[in-house]
Design an enzyme around this catalytic site. Structure first.
Site, short mmCIF file in Angstrom:
data_model
loop_
_atom_site.label_atom_id
_atom_site.label_comp_id
_atom_site.label_asym_id
_atom_site.label_seq_id
_atom_site.Cartn_x
_atom_site.Cartn_y
_atom_site.Cartn_z
N LEU A 10 0.84 -1.20 0.00
CA LEU A 10 0.00 0.00 0.00
C LEU A 10 0.87 1.24 0.00
O LEU A 10 1.86 1.33 0.73
CB LEU A 10 -0.92 0.00 1.23
CG LEU A 10 -1.82 -1.22 1.38
CD1 LEU A 10 -2.74 -1.05 2.59
CD2 LEU A 10 -2.62 -1.48 0.12
N GLY A 15 2.57 -6.23 7.97
CA GLY A 15 2.53 -4.80 7.69
C GLY A 15 1.44 -4.49 6.69
O GLY A 15 0.29 -4.89 6.83
N ASP A 16 1.81 -3.79 5.62
CA ASP A 16 0.84 -3.44 4.58
C ASP A 16 1.14 -4.18 3.27
O ASP A 16 0.81 -3.70 2.20
CB ASP A 16 0.83 -1.92 4.35
CG ASP A 16 2.19 -1.40 3.91
OD1 ASP A 16 3.21 -2.03 4.24
OD2 ASP A 16 2.24 -0.36 3.23
N GLU A 17 1.75 -5.35 3.40
CA GLU A 17 2.06 -6.15 2.22
C GLU A 17 1.12 -7.35 2.12
O GLU A 17 0.89 -8.08 3.09
CB GLU A 17 3.51 -6.65 2.25
CG GLU A 17 4.53 -5.57 1.95
CD GLU A 17 5.92 -6.12 1.73
OE1 GLU A 17 6.77 -5.38 1.20
OE2 GLU A 17 6.15 -7.31 2.05
#
Length: 260
Positions: A121, A162-164
């Site tokens: 993201l 995380g944002d992965e």
């Protein structure tokens, strides 16, 4: 003389019959005694003891079966928990390579392609810092919902951390992977409300495709990661150039759009 022999045989036969009768009477006497004992208080108590023991064994067996069922359920829940991201409910990193290996084996037999799409993201850290971690968690849950709704049930969606996120999808053609990446990008860009704020999400999506980019799980994931970071660097460079241009041609009334 013949009459005497016949008489002797008859006597022997009679003696044998009397012996058999005596033995039968003895067995009958023993049987009567056993029946009498069974009907006695001691016999009834023994029968009751047998019934009680059978009942105890049945209860023990039922408890053992329930304990085994509970243990299996607990094991299944533990396995599921170890393979699930608690925030989004997606599969976690531990499932990725097993699912990818399965898809590669199947695609090899069918002559299909397998796409590995790795998403990161954009500007998520800034949004998390600005609005707080609770808000960031809602964003991640929203992204997970969009990804799950966009891909097929047979595709795999994992949160790496995380944002992965990563999507593993099998398609008959290579173009199908690119089309899926475009479909995901468009779905994520749809405005939505989080915590009373209207937001849009953008993501850098890197991809690799079996068999063109490799036939090993780690190679495909690594190439998708490299592709994603190349796109991210390109976006960062574009952002720097855009800010430089805006500093020269600044609008007196800038438009502010909340973007991730």
């Amino acid at each position: 003389m013949g009459t005497k022999r016949r008489s002797d045989r008859s006597q022997r036969k009679l003696a044998s019959l009397r012996l058999q009768i005596a033995r039968a009477e003895a067995r009958l006497t023993t049987l009567h005694a056993s029946i009498a004992e069974a009907r006695s208080d001691a016999g009834l108590a023994a029968v009751q003891d047998v019934r009680a023991e059978n009942k105890h064994l049945l209860a023990t067996n039922l408890r053992a079966e329930q304990a085994a069922s509970d243990s299996q359920l607990a094991l299944d829940l533990a396995v599921k928990a170890s393979q699930t991201d608690p925030l989004t409910g997606l599969r976690n990193r531990s499932v990725l390579f097993g699912r990818l290996s399965h898809e590669l084996d199947l695609a090899s037999r069918l002559g299909h392609h397998v796409g590995v799409l790795l998403l990161d993201l954009n500007n998520f850290k800034q949004l998390n810092d600005r609005h707080g971690h609770a808000f960031g968690d809602l964003m991640l849950q929203r992204v997970a919902s969009v990804l799950t709704a966009t891909v097929r049930a047979s595709d795999t969606v994992c949160r790496l951390g995380g944002d992965e996120f990563v999507v593993v999808a099998s398609t008959p053609t290579r173009d199908g992977v690119s089309q899926l990446a475009q479909k995901i990008t468009e779905a994520l860009s749809e405005p939505f409300s989080v915590g009373g704020r209207m937001m849009t999400v953008s993501a850098s999506v890197g991809l690799s495709v079996f068999p063109e980019d490799g036939d090993a799980e780690d190679v495909l994931v690594s190439k998708a990661d490299e592709s994603m970071y190349a796109i991210k660097r390109s976006r960062s460079l574009e952002s720097i150039c855009q800010r430089s241009t805006n500093s020269v041609l600044a609008s007196p009334e800038p438009v502010v759009q909340a973007r991730l």
